[in-house]
Every structure is written in C-alpha cells, then in structure tokens.
Design a protein around this motif. Sequence first.
Motif, PDB file in Angstrom:
ATOM      1  N   GLN A   1       0.972  -1.278   0.029  1.00 27.29           N
ATOM      2  CA  GLN A   1       0.087   0.133  -0.068  1.00 27.29           C
ATOM      3  C   GLN A   1       0.921   1.304  -0.065  1.00 27.29           C
ATOM      4  O   GLN A   1       0.559   2.250  -0.594  1.00 27.29           O
ATOM      5  CB  GLN A   1      -0.936   0.019   1.290  1.00 27.29           C
ATOM      6  N   ALA A   2       1.908   1.305   0.648  1.00 29.40           N
ATOM      7  CA  ALA A   2       2.986   2.418   0.683  1.00 29.40           C
ATOM      8  C   ALA A   2       3.450   2.492  -0.650  1.00 29.40           C
ATOM      9  O   ALA A   2       3.797   3.813  -0.743  1.00 29.40           O
ATOM     10  CB  ALA A   2       4.102   2.193   1.841  1.00 29.40           C
TER      11      ALA A   2
ATOM     12  N   ARG B   1       7.314  -7.651  -4.535  1.00 34.44           N
ATOM     13  CA  ARG B   1       8.451  -6.925  -4.471  1.00 34.44           C
ATOM     14  C   ARG B   1       8.794  -6.068  -5.782  1.00 34.44           C
ATOM     15  O   ARG B   1       9.252  -5.123  -5.894  1.00 34.44           O
ATOM     16  CB  ARG B   1       9.381  -7.626  -3.832  1.00 34.44           C
ATOM     17  N   THR B   2       8.761  -7.064  -6.959  1.00 29.64           N
ATOM     18  CA  THR B   2       9.003  -6.596  -8.194  1.00 29.64           C
ATOM     19  C   THR B   2       7.986  -5.463  -8.584  1.00 29.64           C
ATOM     20  O   THR B   2       8.185  -4.443  -8.931  1.00 29.64           O
ATOM     21  CB  THR B   2       8.855  -7.595  -9.308  1.00 29.64           C
ATOM     22  N   LEU B   3       6.715  -5.387  -8.279  1.00 31.77           N
ATOM     23  CA  LEU B   3       5.817  -4.453  -8.383  1.00 31.77           C
ATOM     24  C   LEU B   3       6.001  -3.227  -7.769  1.00 31.77           C
ATOM     25  O   LEU B   3       6.035  -1.989  -8.267  1.00 31.77           O
ATOM     26  CB  LEU B   3       4.359  -4.997  -8.254  1.00 31.77           C
ATOM     27  N   VAL B   4       6.550  -3.311  -6.235  1.00 33.89           N
ATOM     28  CA  VAL B   4       6.685  -2.370  -5.693  1.00 33.89           C
ATOM     29  C   VAL B   4       7.885  -1.587  -6.084  1.00 33.89           C
ATOM     30  O   VAL B   4       8.002  -0.265  -6.316  1.00 33.89           O
ATOM     31  CB  VAL B   4       7.098  -2.567  -4.157  1.00 33.89           C
TER      32      VAL B   4
ATOM     33  N   ARG C   1       2.051   1.542  -3.855  1.00 35.14           N
ATOM     34  CA  ARG C   1       0.869   2.095  -4.691  1.00 35.14           C
ATOM     35  C   ARG C   1      -0.196   1.169  -4.270  1.00 35.14           C
ATOM     36  O   ARG C   1      -0.143  -0.076  -4.306  1.00 35.14           O
ATOM     37  CB  ARG C   1       1.366   1.956  -6.229  1.00 35.14           C
ATOM     38  N   LYS C   2      -1.316   1.715  -4.124  1.00 34.79           N
ATOM     39  CA  LYS C   2      -2.759   0.982  -3.872  1.00 34.79           C
ATOM     40  C   LYS C   2      -3.031   0.307  -5.081  1.00 34.79           C
ATOM     41  O   LYS C   2      -3.048   0.797  -6.292  1.00 34.79           O
ATOM     42  CB  LYS C   2      -3.755   1.968  -3.286  1.00 34.79           C
ATOM     43  N   GLY C   3      -3.447  -0.921  -5.169  1.00 35.23           N
ATOM     44  CA  GLY C   3      -3.796  -1.750  -6.020  1.00 35.23           C
ATOM     45  C   GLY C   3      -2.741  -2.950  -6.503  1.00 35.23           C
ATOM     46  O   GLY C   3      -3.208  -3.734  -7.337  1.00 35.23           O
ATOM     47  N   LEU C   4      -1.656  -2.989  -5.835  1.00 40.62           N
ATOM     48  CA  LEU C   4      -0.747  -3.962  -5.994  1.00 40.62           C
ATOM     49  C   LEU C   4      -0.863  -5.422  -5.788  1.00 40.62           C
ATOM     50  O   LEU C   4      -0.777  -6.292  -6.262  1.00 40.62           O
ATOM     51  CB  LEU C   4       0.539  -3.459  -5.445  1.00 40.62           C
ATOM     52  N   PHE C   5      -1.690  -5.503  -4.547  1.00 40.28           N
ATOM     53  CA  PHE C   5      -2.070  -6.801  -4.120  1.00 40.28           C
ATOM     54  C   PHE C   5      -3.086  -7.276  -5.154  1.00 40.28           C
ATOM     55  O   PHE C   5      -2.779  -8.682  -5.488  1.00 40.28           O
ATOM     56  CB  PHE C   5      -2.885  -6.744  -2.809  1.00 40.28           C
ATOM     57  N   ALA C   6      -4.081  -6.761  -5.605  1.00 44.83           N
ATOM     58  CA  ALA C   6      -4.936  -7.115  -6.650  1.00 44.83           C
ATOM     59  C   ALA C   6      -4.352  -7.624  -7.945  1.00 44.83           C
ATOM     60  O   ALA C   6      -4.537  -8.559  -8.353  1.00 44.83           O
ATOM     61  CB  ALA C   6      -6.057  -6.065  -7.069  1.00 44.83           C
TER      62      ALA C   6
END
Length: 464
Positions: A382-383, A454-457, A385-390
């Motif tokens: 969430q820190a 983690r790659t998306l982060v 970018r919101k939406g990364l878990f989806a």
Amino acid sequence: MTEAPRGFDLAELLARRGGERYELHSRHLNHQLPRMLRTIGFDKVYQRAEGAYFWDDEGDDYLDMLAGFGVMGLGRHHPVVRKALHDVLDAQLADLTRFDCQPLPGLLAEKLLAHTPHLDRVFFGNSGTEAVETALKFARYATGRPRVLYCAHAFHGLTAGSLSVNGERGFRDGFAPLLPDTAIELGDLDALERELARGDVAGLVVEPIQGKGVNPAPPGFLRAAQDLLHRHGALLVADEVQTGLGRTGDFYAFQYEAGVEPDLVCVAKALSGGYVPVGATLGKDWIFKKVYSSMDRVLVHSASFGSNAQAMAAGLAVLSVLEDEQIVANARITGELLRSRLAALVPRYELLHEVRGRGLMIGIEFGRPESLRLRSRWTMLQAARKGLFAQMVVHPLLQRHRILTQVSGDHLEVIKLIPPLIIGEREVDRFVDAFTEVMDDAHGGGGLMWDFGRTLVRQAVANR
C-alpha cells in the motif's frame, strides 16, 4: 461477384511479421503498452480464440474472464454473428450512400427498442464514448441547459465530452477545459437535489453498476434520482455500455429496479458481437424531435460510419442469439453461482474483503488483514501504490492457471470479472479452484507471489 484481389495476402503477412507484434507496438503505437504488459507478465502471444477461450503459440488454452472489457459478450467468433457478417459482405449492399434509408438500421433500432418500450428512437455511432457524447449533446440541447452531473468514480469514455463526466482524475488531468460538469457521490440524493436547485442542470449520467470497482447504485437511488431530475426539468441518462445486453442478468441493468425509465440510454460493446465497432443512443421521441427540429438540422448530429451495414448486421445477429440461446438467463444463473461460491470464501481468507455484483459482472475486493505477518506485507504494498495486491492475484491466475482477469481500476484493490455471457459451470469451477489456490498461496506466504509483489513495488517506486 468480383474475385478477391491477389496482391494482398493477409495470412502470409501475419505468418511473416506476426512475431514482431510487441516491437511494432513499441515503435509505432502506444510505446507504454508493451512495456506495461512485460512488467506485469502479460506479454503473451495468443494465436486464436473461440468462445470463452484463447490459445497461445504453444497450444495452451486460457480462460477469458475479461471479454475484451465486455465487448465479447457472446464470446469470440460466435457462428451466428460470423455468418451474418459473411452474408452482409456477400450481399454487396449499396451501403453508406448517405442519401438513402437502408433497412438494417431501422430493423436493429426496432429490435433494441423492443427491450425499452418507453423509448422511441435510436442514433447509431461507432463506440461507447460516442454513444455518451450523443447523449450529452441531446440532453443539453433538449433542456437548453449547459451542465451535466455525473458520479464520482464513473467511467463514461475518454473523448472530450465523455471525459467531462469521467470520475477518474487520472484520465482528466491535463485535458482541461472540459464541459461544465459536477460530480456527486453515487447514491447521494441530497447532493443531487442541491445541484438541481441551481437550475442549470441538463441531466445526470450514471452507470447502474459502475465498472470501476463494480459498485452498484444503492437500492432505490435510480428511481429517486429520476423523480428529482424530472421535477427539475432535467434528464436521466443511463450508461449501459458495459452493463447492457444481459451482462447483469437483465437486458439492461437499470431494469433491476422497478419504475426506472431513463430518458436516454447508451449501449455499445457487446452489441458489436466482437467484430464491428458500434454504439447506440436510445431516447424519447420528444428529445430526438427537438434535436432534429427541421430539415435544416437533419445532419446536426451524425457519424460517417454510423449505421453501416456490417455493424447493423452484427447487432441484429447478437440480439437474435441473446434471445435464441437464452443468454440473459444464463448470465443471471451462472453469475449467481460464481458470485455465491466466491462469497463463501470471504470468511476463509482475511485478505478477501467482499464479493459483489450482479449477473456476470462481479467485483472481488481485497482489504487489510488482521494478522501481523500479512499486515506488514500488505502495508509495504500500500505504501508503494494502492492496487498492487490485486495485481499480485491477477498475475498467478494468468501465469499458473491460464485465466485472464483485470484489476478493476487504478489504485483499487478490486478484481473485476466480466467473462463472456456464455460461460457455464465448467468455467466457474476452473476459476474458483484457481482463485482458491492463489489465495492459499497468499495467506501461506507463497514465495513466488510475494516476490512478484516486491517487483511491483520496485516498479511503482521507479515510476514516481
């Protein structure tokens, strides 16, 4: 009938250059598209499609739970629609002369209006955003007022007029000035009444179920909004571009609520059969007669490719299939099966917050977990970018289970399911089994899934 010219061979061209698809896009089209697809692992090479499935270059099948953002309501390459298009091409009609009245547009309008008996006339354009543009123009002209209301988080298109009623700031930024507009929250009748009291509102454009986030209008809102609008001389515009033609288990989503009779209705997407772009704006007789008030105004609103024979034939074929194959009932029954089976998983997974929707338009929302171990990982995502878990869930559904889905909007932890309306229990089983396995991995700390997170982060941080 003339022979096809021999100088162009489409099959040969695709065989020779099809492998360059991602490079061609990078060089000549939107260069961010291939970049994005590679980042999220969606850079597949699909070779053919039929019904609710794709096949890649290795012969593996993929279940389509996206339907081309809702365009493929009947799945891909439905034989009835294909035959209609072959027939209309073989007929060599005198199409688009611009100075005659061909039968196909009238026949398609008649069939569409049969599902909305309170409406009288249709304008045919080429897309959903054009259908919305038409409704905006007609509402403003018919009422003589400049301002249009819309709902926060709405999506009505990306051309300048429809962008004016788009509730996503990311789409609007940098394109001002737009049309006079005001956003209200979906369901906020007090806000609607305050805006109407100013006396300059032409209408409210609303999705009965918002595509972004899959948020249904609260019970009773559409009927109450309609009454308020009419009391103040304004119009109700229903955007059914994604929700119409059976998607939600009714022919139109607004029909779920008794007594709702919009003044203008916009449709597109599934009406095309997945082949020929088409959009339609249905409206009341008095609105059309006001816009087209004299012969001098006969072309005051028109579209060069509107009402073309191929689009009209596709639309007629689609409506025939919807009736003959009981597609709307299937969407209602299969959608309820899928929604209920997914909803039953909510108590099992702390990351799974809610399952909502109607028919085969379903939103799966994720939320903050309670356990410390999962909460720390959630907070990390969430820190960034919101939406990364989806997106983390969408990735293994494609990579491991060969199921295509989408995140329901930017900065949303919601996956939207809008599969072809022809799916059945076999596809429901495949999706629920795959989704359960992915959620098991997420809650068990599955390494590959969280590694991708983690790659998306890192990518999100780099893009800031």
